[in-house]
Design a protein around this motif. Structure first.
Motif, mmCIF file in Angstrom:
data_model
loop_
_atom_site.group_PDB
_atom_site.id
_atom_site.type_symbol
_atom_site.label_atom_id
_atom_site.label_comp_id
_atom_site.label_asym_id
_atom_site.label_seq_id
_atom_site.Cartn_x
_atom_site.Cartn_y
_atom_site.Cartn_z
ATOM 1 N N SER A 117 0.833 -1.202 0.000
ATOM 2 C CA SER A 117 0.000 0.000 0.000
ATOM 3 C C SER A 117 0.862 1.244 0.000
ATOM 4 C CB SER A 117 -0.903 0.014 1.237
ATOM 5 O OG SER A 117 -1.601 1.252 1.342
ATOM 6 N N ALA A 118 0.396 2.270 -0.704
ATOM 7 C CA ALA A 118 1.082 3.561 -0.703
ATOM 8 C C ALA A 118 0.607 4.459 0.425
ATOM 9 C CB ALA A 118 0.865 4.268 -2.041
ATOM 10 N N THR A 119 -0.466 4.052 1.125
ATOM 11 C CA THR A 119 -1.026 4.905 2.173
ATOM 12 C C THR A 119 -1.123 4.172 3.512
ATOM 13 O OG1 THR A 119 -3.339 4.302 1.753
ATOM 14 C CG2 THR A 119 -2.425 6.116 0.450
ATOM 15 N N GLU A 120 -1.069 4.958 4.560
ATOM 16 C CA GLU A 120 -1.140 4.426 5.923
ATOM 17 C C GLU A 120 -2.469 3.736 6.193
ATOM 18 O OE1 GLU A 120 0.643 3.524 9.306
ATOM 19 O OE2 GLU A 120 1.561 5.244 8.296
ATOM 20 N N THR A 121 -3.567 4.380 5.814
ATOM 21 C CA THR A 121 -4.889 3.854 6.139
ATOM 22 C C THR A 121 -5.158 2.531 5.443
ATOM 23 O OG1 THR A 121 -5.698 6.114 6.417
ATOM 24 C CG2 THR A 121 -7.355 4.377 6.244
ATOM 25 N N PHE A 122 -4.829 2.447 4.151
ATOM 26 C CA PHE A 122 -5.095 1.204 3.438
ATOM 27 C C PHE A 122 -4.181 0.089 3.913
ATOM 28 C CE2 PHE A 122 -5.045 -1.651 -0.329
ATOM 29 C CZ PHE A 122 -6.395 -1.974 -0.320
ATOM 30 N N MET A 158 -3.416 2.188 -4.143
ATOM 31 C CA MET A 158 -3.737 3.567 -3.742
ATOM 32 C C MET A 158 -2.653 4.572 -4.147
ATOM 33 S SD MET A 158 -6.694 3.136 -2.405
ATOM 34 C CE MET A 158 -7.676 1.785 -1.709
ATOM 35 N N CYS A 159 -2.076 4.382 -5.334
ATOM 36 C CA CYS A 159 -0.993 5.267 -5.778
ATOM 37 C C CYS A 159 -1.475 6.654 -6.211
ATOM 38 C CB CYS A 159 -0.242 4.620 -6.940
ATOM 39 S SG CYS A 159 0.755 3.210 -6.466
ATOM 40 N N PHE A 160 -2.753 6.788 -6.521
ATOM 41 C CA PHE A 160 -3.233 8.050 -7.077
ATOM 42 C C PHE A 160 -4.368 8.666 -6.270
ATOM 43 C CE2 PHE A 160 -1.465 5.373 -10.390
ATOM 44 C CZ PHE A 160 -0.566 6.231 -10.998
ATOM 45 N N ASP A 162 -6.825 7.778 -2.328
ATOM 46 C CA ASP A 162 -7.227 6.855 -1.275
ATOM 47 C C ASP A 162 -8.595 7.317 -0.775
ATOM 48 O OD1 ASP A 162 -7.521 6.276 1.698
ATOM 49 O OD2 ASP A 162 -5.724 5.093 1.290
ATOM 50 N N PRO A 163 -9.567 6.395 -0.605
ATOM 51 C CA PRO A 163 -10.913 6.830 -0.204
ATOM 52 C C PRO A 163 -10.972 7.438 1.187
ATOM 53 C CG PRO A 163 -10.746 4.435 -0.185
ATOM 54 C CD PRO A 163 -9.492 4.950 -0.828
ATOM 55 N N TRP A 164 -9.975 7.192 2.022
ATOM 56 C CA TRP A 164 -9.942 7.756 3.371
ATOM 57 C C TRP A 164 -9.015 8.965 3.460
ATOM 58 C CZ3 TRP A 164 -9.255 2.518 2.375
ATOM 59 C CH2 TRP A 164 -10.374 1.711 2.652
ATOM 60 N N GLU A 165 -7.893 8.921 2.737
ATOM 61 C CA GLU A 165 -6.895 9.981 2.852
ATOM 62 C C GLU A 165 -6.950 10.993 1.718
ATOM 63 O OE1 GLU A 165 -2.953 8.558 3.584
ATOM 64 O OE2 GLU A 165 -3.621 6.988 4.976
ATOM 65 N N GLY A 166 -7.682 10.665 0.651
ATOM 66 C CA GLY A 166 -7.776 11.577 -0.476
ATOM 67 C C GLY A 166 -6.549 11.527 -1.366
ATOM 68 N N HIS A 167 -6.067 12.690 -1.790
ATOM 69 C CA HIS A 167 -4.928 12.770 -2.708
ATOM 70 C C HIS A 167 -3.686 12.136 -2.091
ATOM 71 C CE1 HIS A 167 -2.166 14.361 -5.702
ATOM 72 N NE2 HIS A 167 -1.438 14.878 -4.726
ATOM 73 N N VAL A 168 -2.935 11.417 -2.927
ATOM 74 C CA VAL A 168 -1.683 10.798 -2.487
ATOM 75 C C VAL A 168 -0.535 11.495 -3.214
ATOM 76 C CG1 VAL A 168 -0.358 8.653 -2.351
ATOM 77 C CG2 VAL A 168 -2.857 8.589 -2.123
ATOM 78 N N GLU A 169 0.411 11.990 -2.454
ATOM 79 C CA GLU A 169 1.543 12.699 -3.047
ATOM 80 C C GLU A 169 2.427 11.739 -3.840
ATOM 81 O OE1 GLU A 169 2.294 15.840 -3.259
ATOM 82 O OE2 GLU A 169 0.537 16.479 -2.095
ATOM 83 N N PRO A 170 2.859 12.133 -5.041
ATOM 84 C CA PRO A 170 3.760 11.276 -5.822
ATOM 85 C C PRO A 170 5.005 10.853 -5.053
ATOM 86 C CG PRO A 170 2.923 13.035 -7.208
ATOM 87 C CD PRO A 170 2.460 13.339 -5.813
ATOM 88 N N ALA A 171 5.551 11.737 -4.246
ATOM 89 C CA ALA A 171 6.768 11.412 -3.499
ATOM 90 C C ALA A 171 6.538 10.248 -2.541
ATOM 91 C CB ALA A 171 7.251 12.640 -2.722
ATOM 92 N N GLN A 172 5.329 10.151 -2.010
ATOM 93 C CA GLN A 172 5.013 9.053 -1.109
ATOM 94 C C GLN A 172 4.976 7.720 -1.861
ATOM 95 O OE1 GLN A 172 1.874 9.864 1.692
ATOM 96 N NE2 GLN A 172 1.199 7.730 1.767
#
Length: 309
Positions: A117-122, A158-160, A162-172
């Protein structure tokens, strides 16, 4: 639904596009895993056989996730035991953890994929790990697999968006993906899990990596952007595209999600751009029409609907 003989679109070769694209077919795994009714293993095996007949060289066959979480893929061992593997065709399987790797090795699998996952929540919801903890879970899987001579692909979801966090930064995304590549994964598939990406965003994410040689893309068509996003990725130099025969698959995290990019729609676009891929569109359309009959509903693919009657 039966397929009729079709021609090809007019070809206009564009500048800055690859000569050839590898289609990573995910229909048998990602496409079927969300089906509410269990598809018989004999149907899955015929589906894979027909896809190979159509010229697809990478067929993601199943997953060794616990049957409790994905009942549709509880027959993984049975499917692999009955699979007529062919020379020149790869049959990767998804492996979530070390227990899944044990099962894959016992089944003689030579190509696995992990799913990060690219995001913490997912990461928390899908893996029950923090963003950082997922790497500790994956490291022994990748290390053991490479020691055993297996090839390892990494998906990043969730690279582009995330339904919980919204926009995901490319750097992340680049940070997560780089850690997985440095771990020993040979390829990184960038996933638009909820289908919210647009072409400029695709260019920004891909452009953050030092090279595109080991990147692939995996788009969902929730907002009708999968093909335009794919074209953007091709213009960035990406040469591996994930897709699902007939557009099978859905996203449980986005209302009205229409699922994966349809392989037929991708092939039609590639043909129009003069990009080689090795797939016979007639055979592929016939296969997706056949599977649609078994699932009891029309194929979501626009090309299948246009060419099968």
């Amino acid at each position: 639904m039966t397929a009729r003989s079709v021609g090809l679109p007019s070809t206009v070769r564009g500048d800055g596009l690859p000569e050839r694209v590898t289609i990573w077919e995910v229909g048998a795994r990602d496409g079927l895993q969300n089906e509410s009714s269990v598809v018989d293993v004999a149907v899955k095996l015929e589906f894979l056989d027909r896809l190979a007949d159509a010229g697809l060289s990478v067929l993601e066959a199943t997953s060794f996730v616990h049957p409790k979480w994905v009942p549709q893929l509880a027959d993984a061992e049975q499917l692999l035991a009955g699979l007529k593997q062919r020379e020149g065709v790869s049959y990767p399987v998804l492996v979530p953890n070390e227990r899944g790797l044990d099962r894959a090795l016992a089944a003689g699998v030579r190509h696995i994929a992990i799913f990060g996952s690219a995001t913490e929540t997912f990461a928390n919801k899908n893996l029950n790990r923090t963003l950082d903890e997922q790497f500790a879970m994956f490291e022994p899987v990748v290390s053991r697999a490479r020691t055993e001579g297996l090839d390892v692909r990494a998906y990043v979801s969730m690279c582009f968006g995330d339904p919980w966090e919204g926009h995901v930064e490319p750097a992340q995304v680049v940070s997560v993906g780089t850690r997985l590549l440095d771990m020993g994964c040979s390829q990184l598939s960038l996933g638009d899990t909820i289908g919210v990406a647009t072409p400029g965003q695709v260019e920004a994410v891909i452009g953050g990596f030092p090279t595109v040689d080991n990147l692939a893309v995996h788009f969902h068509d929730t907002y009708g952007q999968a093909l335009s996003n794919t074209l953007a990725a091709l213009r960035c130099g990406v040469t591996t595209v994930d897709s699902s025969a007939g557009g099978l698959g859905g996203c449980p995290y986005a209302e009205s999600a229409t699922g994966n990019l349809a392989t037929e729609d991708l092939v039609w676009m590639l043909d129009g751009l003069g990009i080689q891929h090795g797939v016979n569109l007639d055979a592929l359309v016939a296969t997706s029409a056949w599977m649609a009959e078994r699932l009891g509903r029309p194929s979501p693919s626009r090309v299948v609907r246009a060419l099968a009657g």
